[in-house]
Design an enzyme around this catalytic site. Structure first.
Site, PDB file in Angstrom:
ATOM      1  N   HIS A   1      19.118  24.738  -8.177  1.00 17.43           N
ATOM      2  CA  HIS A   1      19.898  24.618  -6.952  1.00 17.43           C
ATOM      3  C   HIS A   1      20.317  23.176  -6.677  1.00 17.43           C
ATOM      4  O   HIS A   1      19.605  22.241  -7.011  1.00 17.43           O
ATOM      5  CB  HIS A   1      19.089  25.114  -5.749  1.00 17.43           C
ATOM      6  CG  HIS A   1      18.594  26.510  -5.913  1.00 17.43           C
ATOM      7  ND1 HIS A   1      17.400  26.938  -5.391  1.00 17.43           N
ATOM      8  CD2 HIS A   1      19.117  27.590  -6.551  1.00 17.43           C
ATOM      9  CE1 HIS A   1      17.212  28.215  -5.686  1.00 17.43           C
ATOM     10  NE2 HIS A   1      18.237  28.627  -6.401  1.00 17.43           N
TER      11      HIS A   1
ATOM     12  N   LYS B   1      15.747  15.093  -2.702  1.00  9.80           N
ATOM     13  CA  LYS B   1      14.530  15.836  -2.372  1.00  9.80           C
ATOM     14  C   LYS B   1      13.314  15.050  -2.824  1.00  9.80           C
ATOM     15  O   LYS B   1      13.320  14.424  -3.871  1.00  9.80           O
ATOM     16  CB  LYS B   1      14.508  17.190  -3.091  1.00  9.80           C
ATOM     17  CG  LYS B   1      15.632  18.122  -2.737  1.00  9.80           C
ATOM     18  CD  LYS B   1      15.583  19.384  -3.581  1.00  9.80           C
ATOM     19  CE  LYS B   1      16.743  20.295  -3.290  1.00  9.80           C
ATOM     20  NZ  LYS B   1      16.742  21.471  -4.170  1.00  9.80           N
TER      21      LYS B   1
END
Length: 183
Positions: free
Chosen positions: A62, A72
């Protein structure tokens, strides 16, 4: 926190220093001043916790397109996972290369994945949990995905894949004209 660069520029392993005694263990997950080298003013407006029930399950790959591209910071808080990032940055010398690392609850490693990378993982144990800190909120309009088994990527998952979501199973394979993304 000690930063360890990977072969893919910007993709970084972060070694933490747990403090343990007879009561248990304490680990600093994020410290803005210590991670200033990754990105000045690193800010995480969204934090998620995922649990993957079955060993062998894969989630991913993703990413989010600009202007909602996200970095992230990932930590395994239960069990073990094989965590993977794929470089999708247009013009990068490591374009479409992947890097994988085992993250485990007892290990002192975290994984920083900058904008322009796709992310996914395989659970190596039942009931694996990941804590994700995101620099942008999720946006359905900007989400993107790659096939976890795309032959062009040739990700070497350590276990036979046992489960994949419908969304991940139907992601289109990369074609030769994929231009990459501009984070």
């Amino acid at each position: 926190m000690v930063l360890h660069p990977t072969p893919l520029a910007g993709l970084t392993l972060i070694e933490t220093s747990p403090i343990s005694d007879e009561r248990g263990r304490f680990v600093r997950v994020f410290c803005e001043s210590e991670l200033e080298a990754l990105r000045p003013g690193l800010h995480f407006p969204q934090i998620n916790l995922s649990t993957t029930y079955q060993r062998g399950s894969v989630r991913g790959m993703h990413f989010q397109h600009p202007p909602a591209a996200e970095a992230k910071l990932i930590r395994c808080v239960r069990g073990r996972v094989f965590d993977v990032a794929v470089d999708l940055r247009a013009g990068s010398s490591t374009f479409l290369q992947w890097f994988g690392v085992e993250l485990a609850e007892e290990a002192p490693l975290q994984f920083f994945i900058p904008e322009g990378f796709a992310h996914g993982f395989q659970a190596l144990t039942d009931d694996a949990q990941l804590l994700y800190l995101h620099t942008a909120s999720w946006s359905r309009a900007h989400e993107g995905g790659l096939r976890y088994d795309d032959p062009r990527l040739a990700i070497d998952w350590p276990l036979t894949v046992s489960q994949v979501s419908e969304r991940d199973r139907i992601a289109a394979p990369l074609d030769q004209d994929f231009p990459g993304i501009h984070p």
